[in-house]
Design an enzyme around this catalytic site. Structure first.
Site: not given
Ligand code: G3I
Length: 450
Positions: A235, A266
């Site tokens: 990242h 990214d």
């Molecule tokens: O699904 C819920 C939804 O129902 C709700 O309305 C919404 C409100 O905030 O949240 C949604 O969930 C979110 C989820 O992504 C799906 O979009 C979570 O809040 C959010 O925390 C989550 O973030 C993910 C993050 O990991 C969590 O740590 C990112 O999409 C995802 O790209 C990210 O990926 C991580 C890798 O797994 C590990 N390395 C780092 C990378 C970036 O943080």
């Protein structure tokens, strides 16, 4: 039958009039994609994918077309797959795996044991109960996907950013320092064919954190703890720039005997600076034989977990960015097919007097769909704008297009330039593309200056 014969006649006549040979060889029909450019060099090119976006045809169009490896962005994590203890839920992840299979794409599994995105019930556990729950989780999830995963991120982000090479003080770490090797042994027992990776961020250059991971991998290999690969998330942004020793760091892990993979790439930014950094990452992977491939963490900028950084290869509308072209070039490929399957030209009454431009195109077609890449070439005078007219076969419909504006989606369609590709110097080319359902076009494409 009569109709298709008539079309073929028109194509041939048009091509002959333009002094161009019509070739319909399958090899000429392959459009260059991120996946094909990487495959030509023995690497994969993947993306993170989110199942809830599969109703978006622009998203799935790019996903299906460009990538040879897929990582579920969130759907295989502990909170998604085991929302309550010993009750497993695979719907989201299965949706992604099934789509990948249907498209001949491989899967990276992400992630079996991680301190984040744990379900609520896990936080009330500790000690032996948590260790047992982790082992049960890994066994169940890895068994469910047995034989279907190219590589698993078995353990994710287990080292701290303290600069002292220590482990992150997570609930999993508190179950005992051997939790990582237990996780790897458990995954191996459940799915012996999958490559087992350790995955982390801020390990992209040689630093205290990456050296701690290096030491752990070396130790595991010396003691026969199963580990096959190390994932470098990559990242990249101004606070975490691409290190100058990126390739050297990948190489030192490769020299231990493990495969290296770029797992969540990214790069914040835009334009040529971003494009150059993407090219540098590709070159680093190409420079390391054991670098199996690159995965970007999302498709369009708007799909990114850091969308404000515009860090991905496609803009919010799904158009390929400069960084996309630079990735293709860094793999040694070109964005247009050198020998188009169908070729035709028009004689535009432009100021130059001779043909102002020509349009050639190639199709990448499958049952029920196609991607067409069109090359617009300026004649002896520069173009300041262009239009390409093409009639789609009956039943065919365009579902998305890039680097162009399309006047419609079926029948006779006119494609115009967009702001950044209207100016084409004399004798040079630009390109655009579109994806559709039904049969690929086979008729004459007519270019006129505008
Ligand atoms: O699904 C819920 C939804 O129902 C709700 O309305 C919404 C409100 O905030 O949240 C949604 O969930 C979110 C989820 O992504 C799906 O979009 C979570 O809040 C959010 O925390 C989550 O973030 C993910 C993050 O990991 C969590 O740590 C990112 O999409 C995802 O790209 C990210 O990926 C991580 C890798 O797994 C590990 N390395 C780092 C990378 C970036 O943080």
């Amino acid at each position: 039958m009569k109709r298709s014969h008539a079309i073929l006649t028109v194509v041939t006549a048009g091509a002959l009039a333009a002094g161009t040979l019509v070739t319909l060889s399958p090899a000429a029909n392959a459009a260059t994609t991120l996946g094909s450019a990487a495959s030509a060099k023995g690497k994969y090119f993947g993306t993170a994918a989110a199942a809830y976006k599969f109703s978006d045809s622009v998203y799935t169009g790019i996903l299906d077309r460009e990538f040879t490896m897929v990582t579920p962005e969130n759907e295989m994590k502990w909170d998604a797959t085991e929302p309550s203890q010993n009750s497993f839920s695979y719907a989201g992840a299965d949706t992604i795996v099934n789509r990948a299979k249907a498209n001949g794409q491989r899967m990276r599994g992400h992630a079996l044991a991680w301190h984040q995105q744990q379900p609520g019930w896990v936080s009330s556990l500790s000690g032996t109960a948590l260790r047992t729950a982790m082992v049960n989780h890994i066994t169940n999830v890895a068994t469910h996907y047995k034989g279907q995963i190219y590589a698993w991120d078995v353990v994710n982000e287990a080292f701290s950013d303290n600069g002292d090479g220590s482990r992150r003080n997570s609930n999993l770490q508190q179950t005992g320092n051997d939790w990582i090797e237990v996780a790897f042994k458990t995954a191996r027992a459940a799915d012996p064919a999958a490559k087992l990776c350790y995955n982390d961020y801020n390990t992209d250059g040689v630093n205290a954190k990456s050296t701690a991971v290096y030491t752990m991998v070396k130790d595991f290999l010396s003691r026969g703890v199963p580990i096959d690969c190390v994932g470098f998330q990559s990242h990249i942004n101004s606070a975490s720039p691409l290190p100058s020793d990126y390739q050297a760091n990948l190489q030192r892990f490769a020299d231990l005997g493990v495969e290296v993979q770029i797992t969540e790439l990214d790069i914040a930014g835009s334009g040529s600076a971003q494009a150059n950094s993407y090219a540098d990452v590709v070159k680093a992977c190409l420079g390391v034989t054991k670098c199996a491939g690159i995965t970007v963490w999302g498709i369009r900028d708007s799909d990114s977990w850091r969308s404000g950084d515009t860090p991905l290869l496609f803009d919010n509308s799904g158009n390929p960015k400069a960084a996309y072209n630079s990735v293709i070039s860094a793999f040694g490929a070109t964005t247009t097919s050198p020998s188009p399957s169908v070729s035709a030209s028009s004689s535009s009454p432009g100021p130059g007097g001779d043909g102002a431009c020509t349009a050639t195109y190639s199709n990448n077609a499958w049952t029920g769909g196609f991607v067409t890449t069109v090359t617009v070439k300026a004649g002896s005078s520069a173009l300041t704008g262009w239009k390409v007219a093409l009639t789609l076969p009956s039943g065919a419909a365009i579902t998305n297009s890039w680097s162009t504006t399309a006047s419609g989606s079926s029948g006779a369609v006119t494609f115009g330039n967009v702001s950044y590709n209207g100016s084409v110097a004399a004798g040079t080319s630009t390109s655009f593309g579109f994806q559709g359902t039904g049969s690929a076009p086979s008729g004459t494409a007519t270019c006129t200056a505008s």
